[in-house]
Design an enzyme around this catalytic site. Sequence first.
Site, mmCIF file in Angstrom:
data_model
loop_
_atom_site.group_PDB
_atom_site.id
_atom_site.type_symbol
_atom_site.label_atom_id
_atom_site.label_comp_id
_atom_site.label_asym_id
_atom_site.label_seq_id
_atom_site.Cartn_x
_atom_site.Cartn_y
_atom_site.Cartn_z
ATOM 1 N N LYS A 1 20.304 -8.219 5.579
ATOM 2 C CA LYS A 1 19.807 -9.600 5.578
ATOM 3 C C LYS A 1 20.928 -10.620 5.490
ATOM 4 C CE LYS A 1 15.064 -9.192 4.067
ATOM 5 N NZ LYS A 1 14.018 -9.696 3.174
ATOM 6 N N LYS B 1 13.727 -1.770 12.920
ATOM 7 C CA LYS B 1 12.440 -1.828 12.220
ATOM 8 C C LYS B 1 11.598 -3.002 12.727
ATOM 9 C CE LYS B 1 12.538 -3.648 8.029
ATOM 10 N NZ LYS B 1 12.734 -3.921 6.609
ATOM 11 N N LYS C 1 9.143 -9.180 10.303
ATOM 12 C CA LYS C 1 8.726 -10.574 10.455
ATOM 13 C C LYS C 1 9.878 -11.454 10.893
ATOM 14 C CE LYS C 1 6.452 -9.826 6.484
ATOM 15 N NZ LYS C 1 5.981 -9.955 5.125
HETATM 16 P P1 TYM Z 1 7.851 -6.648 2.897
HETATM 17 O O1 TYM Z 1 7.159 -7.940 2.682
HETATM 18 O O2 TYM Z 1 9.041 -6.635 3.805
HETATM 19 O O3 TYM Z 1 6.839 -5.559 3.438
HETATM 20 C C1 TYM Z 1 5.621 -5.273 2.764
HETATM 21 C C2 TYM Z 1 5.322 -3.790 2.876
HETATM 22 O O4 TYM Z 1 5.297 -3.385 4.243
HETATM 23 C C3 TYM Z 1 6.209 -2.311 4.450
HETATM 24 N N1 TYM Z 1 6.826 -2.470 5.774
HETATM 25 C C4 TYM Z 1 6.857 -1.511 6.699
HETATM 26 N N2 TYM Z 1 6.372 -0.265 6.710
HETATM 27 C C5 TYM Z 1 6.554 0.454 7.851
HETATM 28 N N3 TYM Z 1 7.187 -0.014 8.950
HETATM 29 C C6 TYM Z 1 7.692 -1.280 8.981
HETATM 30 N N4 TYM Z 1 8.295 -1.755 10.059
HETATM 31 C C7 TYM Z 1 7.534 -2.087 7.816
HETATM 32 N N5 TYM Z 1 7.900 -3.359 7.494
HETATM 33 C C8 TYM Z 1 7.462 -3.572 6.249
HETATM 34 C C9 TYM Z 1 7.246 -2.446 3.345
HETATM 35 O O5 TYM Z 1 7.892 -1.215 3.097
HETATM 36 C C10 TYM Z 1 6.410 -2.918 2.189
HETATM 37 O O6 TYM Z 1 5.807 -1.821 1.537
HETATM 38 N N6 TYM Z 1 10.608 -6.092 -1.244
HETATM 39 C C11 TYM Z 1 9.289 -5.893 -0.671
HETATM 40 C C12 TYM Z 1 8.186 -6.625 -1.414
HETATM 41 C C13 TYM Z 1 8.123 -6.359 -2.872
HETATM 42 C C14 TYM Z 1 7.629 -5.189 -3.494
HETATM 43 C C15 TYM Z 1 7.748 -5.424 -4.887
HETATM 44 C C16 TYM Z 1 7.087 -4.010 -3.003
HETATM 45 C C17 TYM Z 1 8.520 -7.220 -3.850
HETATM 46 N N7 TYM Z 1 8.294 -6.657 -5.074
HETATM 47 C C18 TYM Z 1 7.361 -4.463 -5.810
HETATM 48 C C19 TYM Z 1 6.714 -3.035 -3.948
HETATM 49 C C20 TYM Z 1 6.841 -3.287 -5.330
HETATM 50 C C21 TYM Z 1 9.309 -6.411 0.756
HETATM 51 O O7 TYM Z 1 10.118 -7.202 1.117
HETATM 52 O O8 TYM Z 1 8.255 -5.979 1.501
#
Ligand code: TYM
Length: 332
Positions: A111, A194, A197
Amino acid sequence: MQRIFSGVQPTGNLHLGNYLGAIRNWVRLQGEYECIFCMVDLHAITVWQDPKELIRNTREVAAGMIAAGVDAEKHIVFNQSMVPAHAQLAWVFNCVARIGWLNRMTQFKEKAGKHKENASVGLFAYPNLMSADILTYKATHVPVGEDQKQHLELARDTAQKFNSDYGVDFFPLPEPLIFGAATRVMSLRDGTKKMSKSDESDYSRINMTDDADTIALKVRKAKTDLHPMPDTMGALDERPEASNLIGIYAALADRDKQDVLHQFAGRQFSEFKAELVDLAVSVLAPINDEMKRLTADTSHIDAVLRRGAERADAIAAPILRDVYDIVGFLRP
Ligand code: TYM
């Protein structure tokens, strides 16, 4: 009952990666666990967010989760900034986790890119806030996509170091739950990246808000190669785009990848893509309709989140008070 915590950043539309990698699994785990699901708006501002957009996205992501089947009555759905314990425990963890640990986080490197010196301090400390999200509820299980695995390992290390520094057996070591055929959904434009967004091209992802025509267009334009479909998994190793599309099909159909390969072996991508469109639309259209209906009623969504935050706070605040006592913060 064991407790789940998971979160999603309200930084834009939910996409198919979020759905297949995370949210669909959340829905399936609801019967077995006590669940807490969070729109992590504090995490979102580690990179610039337009304030009005952030509010709109927070509501829309909440609507998406509920439309996908998250039960906000039985379980807890809220936005992170409404519960102060997240930020408070994150500060304690900033003092427990080591800079060396954070330096190894691949997501920060991706990032921040070449402009590391210019990244926000929050982006660097992001994993500590994530550890706090989970541990302020003493959650035992965390369903996420593959990309969050390293952050989960850091949360376990931080819980363990806190316990050993203070000589307590306070925090559980949370387990990641990573499963399904699509733990890592890749971009439709580049099978080595990947689905995300933050990708500039909207053609790289299927958004949960896309209508049937848009889904059809994006799948038709998805990058493939010139060969017909193979019939063994091994033949997909050098074909990331084909592998990704088959993985998406298998996940949407709830089938094995190998089984899908057998069905399409020797056929052209154009035929496969037409079937993939039908399948994707049949799964996503009902969610899309419900999401639109829910998003139109902002006062209902706001009431759900307010109530969720109250219930989350009732669990988190006493755990945070115990942490403060352990750390030695005077409570006169
Ligand atoms: P975020 O917002 O990027 O994504 C949310 C969830 O979607 C999954 N994900 C994917 N899974 C498969 N293929 C993809 N291309 C893909 N893109 C996203 C992510 O693995 C996630 O499960 N840091 C985290 C948010 C967070 C969090 C937490 C998660 C903050 N605190 C505590 C678990 C526990 C994030 O940025 O997810």
